[in-house]
Design an enzyme around this catalytic site. Structure first.
Site, short mmCIF file in Angstrom:
data_model
loop_
_atom_site.label_atom_id
_atom_site.label_comp_id
_atom_site.label_asym_id
_atom_site.label_seq_id
_atom_site.Cartn_x
_atom_site.Cartn_y
_atom_site.Cartn_z
N ASP A 1 2.21 1.64 4.81
CA ASP A 1 0.72 1.10 4.42
C ASP A 1 0.11 0.02 5.15
O ASP A 1 0.79 -0.73 5.93
CB ASP A 1 1.08 0.89 2.90
CG ASP A 1 -0.25 0.87 1.89
OD1 ASP A 1 -1.33 1.16 2.47
OD2 ASP A 1 0.01 0.78 0.64
N ASP B 1 -6.86 7.16 -2.26
CA ASP B 1 -6.39 6.85 -3.52
C ASP B 1 -7.04 7.47 -4.55
O ASP B 1 -6.83 7.62 -5.78
CB ASP B 1 -6.35 5.49 -3.90
CG ASP B 1 -5.38 4.54 -3.22
OD1 ASP B 1 -4.24 5.23 -2.68
OD2 ASP B 1 -5.38 3.25 -2.89
C1 DGJ Z 1 -2.28 1.29 -1.34
C2 DGJ Z 1 -1.86 2.86 -1.33
O1 DGJ Z 1 -3.04 3.47 -1.13
C3 DGJ Z 1 -1.28 3.08 -2.44
O2 DGJ Z 1 -0.94 4.48 -2.73
C4 DGJ Z 1 0.00 2.21 -2.84
O3 DGJ Z 1 0.79 2.46 -1.90
C5 DGJ Z 1 -0.54 0.82 -2.86
N1 DGJ Z 1 -1.37 0.39 -1.86
C6 DGJ Z 1 0.88 -0.06 -2.89
O4 DGJ Z 1 0.30 -1.32 -2.93
#
Ligand code: DGJ
Length: 729
Positions: A464, A532
Site C-alpha cells: 500500500d 476503495d
Molecule cells: C488504503 C487501501 O486502499 C485499503 O484497502 C486499506 O488497505 C487501507 N489503506 C489500510 O490502511
C-alpha cells in the site's frame, strides 16, 4: 529506396524517411504497408516524405514542419520538444541529425527500469548533435502477435564538462492532421480513471501528474482519435512517477505532436563526461477502434509487462479483513473470519493494516515492521500458522514507503523521513514518506519487508501507499532536480530485490485505493487494487475506465459492505477481476454465507475465462443511457460471460435494448442467466440462441430486471446480471 526505414508490427507499419541532408521524418503510422521495396520515387512524393518538393521555399531550413520523432530547442521547430538541454556553453540550442540505424534481434535492457520483457526485434536509430557533444539513441521494439511498439531514449554526453537535461521525454510522434479527440482517464480517491473526452484542434492539451506518483488524478494511458481518418492511437508509460503526456495540434504545420515521458517540472539531470540518461519506456499502438486498442493493450500487458510466472496464472479468491475490521481486531477475530472464509470456499486470507508496532489507528507505527505480539497472540507467524491450518494461504499488508513520527524508526532515524531540513513537512493521513532516494533507506526496507514475508510465510503481499509526495529532499543528493526520478528508481530497486528473493509471492499494489495503476508497478506486481470504491454503480465507472488500458487479471476487485445494493449485484460487478471479499464474515447471516459460497463456486468455474478471456466493452457507462455491459470471450469465441446492468432510472421501461458483438455468427450458443437468491428461478433462464442473433439484433431480455426493481428489495440504483454462453459442439 534505402532512405526509408520501415518497422512492422503484426498489423501496422511505422515508416520513416531520411533525406540526403539527414532530416528525418515520419511518413506513415497505421495499417501495414506490404513489402520491403514498397515505395517508388513518385510514392515518395505523394507521401510528402520529402516536402522540399511541396514547400514554396526551397531552403531546407524552412522545413521545420516535417512530422518527426526528435525535436529540441532551437532546431527550427516551434512546437513542444522531446528534450531540452542546458549545454556546456550555457545555450539551450540543439540540432540532432540522423547518424545511423540498425535492427537488432530482441531488445535492449536497461538496469533498474521496468520494460517490455520479450521484444522480437528493436530498431535503434542514432542521432547526433556534434556541436553539443550529444548522442541520442532511440529504441523501437516490436512484439510477437501484437501491434504495440515500445519506445525509449538514451542520451549520452561525450564532452569533458557537463550538461543539464531539463526535459527528456520517452516518445515523440508527430501525427498528420490537427483534429483529434483525446480520451484520457481522471479522478480522485474512490473516483479513479473516469473517462473524459477532449477535442483538440489547435493548441496544447496536457495530461500530467505532479504528485510524484502516477496518481488517481490522471492516468498515463490515453487514446487519440484522428477525427478525419478515424484512426485510433493509444499511448501509455511504463513508469510510476510524475508523468506528462502532451498533445499539441499545430494548425500552421498541419500536424499534431504527441509526447510521453517524465514530467519536466522540477526535473534537472546532470550528465558529466560519458554519462548517459535512459528514459523509461513508453508504448504506442495504432488500431481501427477503441475495442481493438483495448485488446492490444490487454495482450501487451499480460505478455510483456506482467511477471511471466503470474501472467497466465489463476488468481486466488481472497478474503481481506480491512473493510470488516479496520484496525479493530485480534488473533481470535482473524481466525474467526478465516473459518468463515474456508466455509465460503476462499483460498487466501489477507491480513491488512494494523498488525505491527502498536498500530491501532493511522496515527502511528508505520516503519515499525515488527509484530504487535499482543494483538496477534504471540505474533504474525502464530496467526498465519493458525490460518494455514484451516486450509487457507496467508497474505500480508505492508506500506513500506511511509513513516509515522510516532514510531521507533522515526525516533532512531529521523533523517530517513522525506523532509526539507528545518522546514515543517506536510502530513497526509498523519504520515510522512520515507526518503527512498537514500540507499540506506532502500536497504532498510529490503531487509525489513523481506523479513516480514519470511517470518509470516506469506504467499501474497499487498503493498500500500497512502499519500503522495510533498517535501522532496534527500541529504544524499546534490541536485534536487533528480529527486522525483531517483525516488522511483529507489522504489523499483526495493521491489525488484524482494521479487528476486520471493519469486513466487504474488504482490498486489495499492495506493489509497487505485492511485498508482500503472505499467511500472504492474511489471513487478501482477495486480493492482483498483479502488476503495466498491458501491456497484460507482464501481462500474472505475472498472470500465481502468479496463480500457489494463486487463481484468490486473484488477483487484472485492465485494464489501460499502453498499446497500444486494450482494448478488455487488458480486456481478466485481466478478471480472482478481476477486475477493472484504467483509467481517462473522457478522454475515447464514443466508449470506450460503450465497457467497455459491458465488465463489460460480467464480471458480469461470475464473479462467473471467480473468484471462478477451474483454470487450459492449455499452459504456460513461454515456447518458444509465446502462453498462461488457463481454469476456474465451478462445475461438467458444464461451463468453456477459454482464448487463441498468440503473433504477430505467425501471419499468420496456425500452432498454442491449447490443452485443463478438459472438461466432455461425454458432449456436447455450445461454444461462446466473440466478440471484432474491429473484424467482424463472428469471434465471436457460436457452439456446445463435451467435448471429446475439451479434445483430437488439436484445431486450424481457423483464429480467422487473421483479427485482419492483420488489423494493434494493434501494440503490444498479441491477445486474451475468449471462454465460457456451458454444454448442
Ligand atoms: C488504503 C487501501 O486502499 C485499503 O484497502 C486499506 O488497505 C487501507 N489503506 C489500510 O490502511
Amino acid at each position: 529506396m534505402k532512405n526509408f526505414i520501415k518497422l512492422d508490427t503484426q498489423n501496422t507499419s511505422l515508416v520513416f524517411f531520411v533525406a540526403e541532408d539527414g532530416r528525418f521524418s515520419v511518413v506513415h503510422y497505421g495499417k501495414k504497408v506490404l513489402g520491403d521495396n514498397f515505395l517508388s520515387e513518385s510514392a515518395l512524393e505523394i507521401l510528402n516524405a520529402n516536402s522540399a518538393v511541396w514547400n514554396f521555399s526551397a531552403s531546407s531550413d524552412d522545413l521545420y514542419g516535417q512530422p518527426t520523432i526528435v525535436s529540441s530547442v532551437g532546431d527550427g521547430n516551434a512546437m513542444e520538444q522531446l528534450l531540452r538541454v542546458e549545454n556546456e556553453d550555457g545555450s539551450f540550442v540543439n540540432r540532432f541529425v540522423y547518424d545511423s540505424h540498425e535492427f537488432i534481434e530482441g531488445g535492449v535492457t536497461f538496469d533498474g527500469l521496468p520494460g517490455a520483457r520479450k521484444p522480437l526485434k528493436t530498431l535503434v536509430i542514432r542521432f547526433v548533435d556534434e556541436f553539443a557533444k550529444l548522442t541520442l539513441e532511440q529504441f523501437y521494439s516490436v512484439f510477437e502477435n501484437c501491434d504495440v511498439i515500445a519506445v525509449n531514449q538514451k542520451i549520452t554526453y561525450t564532452g569533458d564538462k557537463s550538461v543539464k537535461l531539463n526535459r527528456m521525454m520517452s516518445l515523440q510522434l508527430d501525427l498528420f492532421g490537427t483534429e483529434y479527440d483525446c480520451v484520457s482517464f481522471h479522478g480522485a480517491w474512490c473516483r479513479e480513471r473516469f473517462r473524459k473526452e477532449t477535442h483538440i484542434s489547435s493548441g496544447k492539451f496536457q495530461v500530467q501528474s505532479l504528485s510524484g506518483t502516477s496518481s488517481a488524478m490522471t492516468n498515463p494511458f490515453f487514446i487519440l482519435k484522428d477525427c478525419y481518418s478515424g484512426k485510433n492511437f493509444a499511448f501509455n508509460f511504463v513508469y510510476t512517477g510524475n508523468h506528462s503526456e502532451i498533445v499539441e495540434s499545430h494548425f500552421s504545420e498541419g500536424n499534431t505532436r504527441v509526447l510521453v515521458g517524465i514530467n519536466d517540472a522540477c526535473f534537472e539531470w546532470t550528465l558529466n563526461n560519458s554519462e548517459s540518461f535512459v528514459t523509461p519506456q513508453a508504448i504506442m499502438v495504432c488500431a481501427d477502434n477503441e475495442k481493438e486498442i483495448t485488446a492490444q493493450m490487454h495482450k501487451f500487458v499480460i505478455n510483456q509487462i506482467v511477471d511471466p510466472y503470474f501472467a497466465h496464472k489463476n488468481r486466488p479468491v481472497l478474503v481481506n479483513n480491512w473493510e470488516g475490521t479496520a484496525f479493530d481486531f485480534n488473533a481470535e477475530k482473524l481466525v474467526g473470519i478465516a473459518k468463515k472464509a474456508v466455509e465460503i470456499g476462499a483460498e487466501l486470507f489477507v491480513l491488512d493494516d494494523g498488525w505491527f508496532g502498536k498500530r491501532d489507528s493511522d496515527r502511528c507505527s508505520l516503519g515499525d515492521w515488527f509484530d504487535n505480539v499482543e494483538k496477534l497472540d504471540g505474533g504474525l507467524k502464530n496467526v498465519a500458522d493458525k490460518i494455514r491450518a484451516l486450509g487457507l494461504d496467508f497474505g500480508i499488508w505492508v506500506e513500506p514507503e511511509m513513516i509515522n513520527e510516532d514510531s521507533e524508526l522515526f525516533r532512531s532515524h529521523p533523517e530517513y523521513a522525506m523532509a526539507v531540513p528545518g522546514r515543517e513537512p506536510i502530513r497526509k493521513r498523519n504520515q510522512l514518506m520515507l526518503d527512498l532516494v537514500n540507499p540506506e533507506v532502500q536497504q532498510y526496507l529490503i531487509d525489513e519487508i523481506g523479513d516480514v514475508i519470511e517470518r509470516s510465510g506469506a504467499v501474497y503481499v499487498k503493498w500500500d501507499s497512502n499519500r503522495f509526495m510533498s517535501d522532496m529532499y534527500s541529504p544524499t543528493l546534490n541536485n534536487m532536480g533528480e529527486y522525483y526520478h531517483k525516488y522511483i528508481l529507489g522504489l523499483y530497486r526495493i521491489i525488484d530485490a524482494l521479487k528476486k528473493r520471493f519469486p513466487t509471492v504474488l504482490f498486489e499494489s495499492c495506493a489509497s485505493g487505485g492511485a498508482r495503476f500503472d505499467l511500472g508497478l504492474l511489471y513487478y506486481m501482477p495486480q493492482t487494487w483498483c479502488s476503495d470504491m466498491t458501491e456497484p454503480w460507482h464501481r462500474v465507472h472505475i472498472q470500465e475506465g481502468t479496463l480500457y488500458g489494463y486487463p481484468q487479471s490486473a484488477i483487484g476487485a472485492h465485494v464489501t459492505a460499502w453498499s446497500n445494493n444486494t450482494i448478488e449485484n455487488r458480486f456481478n460487478v466485481v466478478s471480472l477481476g482478481a476477486f475477493g471479499y472484504e467483509l467481517d464474515l462473522t457478522k454475515c447471516s447464514d443466508e449470506e454465507i450460503a450465497i457467497m459460497k455459491k458465488q465463489i463456486e460460480y467464480y471458480k468455474k469461470h475464473r479462467e475465462l473471467l480473468q484471462f478471456g478477451q474483454y470487450v466493452l459492449l455499452d459504456s457507462v460513461f454515456d447518458d443511457r444509465k446502462t453498462s455491459s461488457w463481454a469476456i470471450f474465451g478462445e475461438d469465441k467458444s464461451e463468453a460471460m456477459v454482464f448487463i446492468g441498468e440503473t433504477v432510472e430505467l425501471w419499468n421501461t420496456a425500452t432498454t435494448k442491449w447490443n452485443f458483438t463478438g459472438f461466432d455468427d455461425n454458432a449456436i450458443y447455450e445461454m444461462e442467466v446466473r440466478s440471484h437468491f432474491n429473484v424467482d428461478e424463472k428469471f434465471a433462464y436457460k436457452g439456446e440462441v445463435s451467435g448471429s442473433v446475439l451479434n445483430n439484433c437488439d436484445l431486450s431480455f424481457g423483464n429480467l430486471f422487473t421483479q427485482e426493481q419492483r420488489s423494493g428489495l434494493f434501494t440503490t440504483n444498479l441491477t445486474t446480471r451475468l449471462i454465460y454462453f457456451k458454444k454448442k459442439a
